[in-house]
Design a protein around this motif. Structure first.
Motif, short mmCIF file in Angstrom:
data_model
loop_
_atom_site.label_atom_id
_atom_site.label_comp_id
_atom_site.label_asym_id
_atom_site.label_seq_id
_atom_site.Cartn_x
_atom_site.Cartn_y
_atom_site.Cartn_z
N THR A 246 0.83 -1.20 0.00
CA THR A 246 0.00 0.00 0.00
C THR A 246 0.87 1.26 0.00
O THR A 246 0.60 2.22 -0.73
CB THR A 246 -0.94 -0.01 1.23
N GLN B 248 -8.07 0.52 -0.64
CA GLN B 248 -8.74 -0.63 -0.04
C GLN B 248 -10.10 -0.26 0.54
O GLN B 248 -11.05 -1.01 0.46
CB GLN B 248 -7.85 -1.22 1.07
N ASP C 244 -5.46 -1.35 -5.16
CA ASP C 244 -5.02 -1.94 -3.89
C ASP C 244 -6.07 -2.94 -3.42
O ASP C 244 -7.09 -2.57 -2.85
CB ASP C 244 -4.83 -0.82 -2.85
N GLU C 245 -5.79 -4.20 -3.63
CA GLU C 245 -6.71 -5.29 -3.28
C GLU C 245 -8.16 -4.95 -3.66
O GLU C 245 -9.03 -4.86 -2.80
CB GLU C 245 -6.61 -5.59 -1.79
#
Ligand SMILES: Nc1ncnc2c1ncn2[C@@H]1O[C@H](COP(=O)(O)OP(=O)(O)O)[C@@H](O)[C@H]1O
Ligand SMILES: [Mg+2]
Lengths: 233, 210
Positions: B42, B79, B154-155
């Protein structure tokens, strides 16, 4: 005791009569109060809300010191602000040539100075806590610096309105600053608070009570307005 | 044509979080970034996207250092996405608005992307009231609407249902294929990385694993 209550009740009745008979003097006083305090609040908001947001979301050294200074300034007594403005505007003062002393303009200046730290401080701490996240998404979506200030203003709209109303309430209910720079001149610079304090010392209770009632109605009115509005969010 | 990172070091206090000697991300490709929790994924995305400018080292985009103009060509899907307290429609429209795209074009694009993501029924919902899975989809749609040159994810598909994952993967692939946009995606799902990525970079303890 009974006589006292009677006396108050009598004052109340006369107060209501003054209000519903649209007594010219009383409404001029109310209008001037609203005009001065609204102007001051608007001027302070236009300048210090954007500045407060800018400082709140910006990273710089001394952020904590700034918070402390602002909190101190926020609680400056209104008489001190009045005195300061009076010195600046007095005949021999640096702005004496403008001839503003004892005019509504002087009162607006004083109240603007009074509520500016309040607007700046409240906006600053609000956007310090909640503006970062909005700034972050603004950056990732390609917003310019100006876009971001607009974005934060819009997202925190409700809280900002509450702050503006807080500032307005402080302005309209203060007596020290407007008394010093306005002078409570009949038909010219007399506002609700200065009138109440004068009527009180002259024992003219009906007028004082009438104006006190109006001040209460204004405060309750704007507060309930905010609550109904913030409930929508 | 690439993003090159050299001698990148990032500290939080005394703790070294990132230490990348050299790394390049090929443009027009989908690159996966994998690694355990806390390995700095991140942080790396935040640095590339301009959210974190407090680091040492250089990052170049097509040979030039990152600046406002370059930041404007990329976007990061975080996220936990933040949404404006406005309708989903307006949230998705926002990146086009700040880029001064005219209203008719904006409408056409938003409608199209809502259709592709199958989120038309969310149109009038307030952005900050979306569920986790809904917000992931809306967030990706909002990122893709302006066709960024570089998409940082991010994810993006953690905690969402398989159907939605399928839609999102399809749209990421489409975006890369149709606009030649570069994608850097953090994922914990190795199979997903294999389905999507041309290349995978493993990160561990802030370093690229050779
Ligand atoms: N704001 C911060 N302050 C201090 N440490 C942080 C901060 N943000 C992240 N870290 C630390 O940096 C390391 C890397 O975090 P992160 O990049 O979020 O990892 P990942 O995304 O790979 O799970 C972690 O050890 C985390 O605790
Ligand atoms: Mg992470």
């Amino acid at each position: 005791m009974v006589i006292f209550i009677d006396y108050i009740a009598q004052g109340f009745k006369e107060a209501i009569n003054l209000l519903i008979s649209f007594d010219k003097e009383i409404y001029e006083i109310i209008f001037l109060s609203l005009f001065v305090s609204t102007s001051a609040t608007i001027i302070a908001s236009l300048i210090f809300i954007p500045l407060g947001i800018h400082l709140g979301i910006k990273d710089f050294r001394g952020k904590r010191v700034l918070s402390r200074i602002l909190y101190t300034l926020m609680s400056t007594p209104s008489v001190v602000v009045g005195l300061l403005v009076a010195i600046l505007l007095s005949r021999r003062g640096p702005f004496g040539y403008l001839d503003l002393m004892y005019t509504p303009k002087a009162m607006i200046i004083a109240q603007t100075l009074l509520v500016s730290p309040l607007i700046l401080g409240l906006t600053y701490s609000l956007s310090k806590n909640r503006g970062k996240e909005i700034q972050k998404i603004g950056i990732t979506l390609g917003a310019s610096k100006l876009d971001i200030i607009i974005l934060v203003t819009r997202e925190l709209k409700i809280d900002l309105i509450v702050n503006i109303v807080t500032a307005f309430s402080r302005a309209i209910s203060e007596v020290g600053a407007v008394m010093i720079v306005g002078g409570n001149i009949k038909n010219k610079t007399r506002v609700i608070t200065t009138a109440i304090s004068m009527m009180n010392s002259m024992g003219e209770y009906p007028m004082a009570i009438a104006l006190g009632l109006v001040l209460l109605i204004i405060s309750f009115g704007i507060n309930s307005l905010i609550y109904s509005y913030s409930g929508e969010d | 044509m690439e993003i090159t990172i050299s001698a990148l070091k990032k500290y939080y206090g005394d703790k070294k979080i990132l230490d990348i000697d050299g790394l390049s991300i090929e443009k027009g490709k989908i690159t996966g970034l994998i690694g355990p929790n806390g390995s700095g994924k991140t942080t790396l995305l935040r640095i590339i996207s301009g959210l974190d400018m407090d680091y040492a080292g250089t990052i170049k985009y097509d040979g030039s250092l990152l600046d406002e103009g370059i930041y404007k060509k990329m976007t990061l899907v975080t996220q936990k996405p933040y949404f404006f307290k406005r309708k989903v429609y307006e949230n998705i429209e926002h990146p086009l608005k700040v880029r001064k795209v005219n209203k008719a074009v904006r409408k056409k694009k938003v409608e199209e992307i809502m259709y592709r993501f199958e989120i038309q029924d969310l149109r009038n919902k307030k952005g900050h009231l979306l569920s986790g899975g809904e917000s992931q989809k809306v967030s990706l749609a909002r990122a893709l609407i302006f066709e960024p040159e570089l998409l940082l994810l991010d994810e993006p598909t953690s905690n969402i249902d398989p159907v939605s994952i399928k839609i999102m993967e399809r749209e990421i692939l489409n975006f890369n294929r149709e606009t030649k946009g570069t994608v850097l995606i953090v994922t914990h799902n190795i199979e997903q990385a294999e389905r999507l990525c041309h290349k995978i970079i493993p990160l561990d303890g802030g370093k690229v694993v050779e």
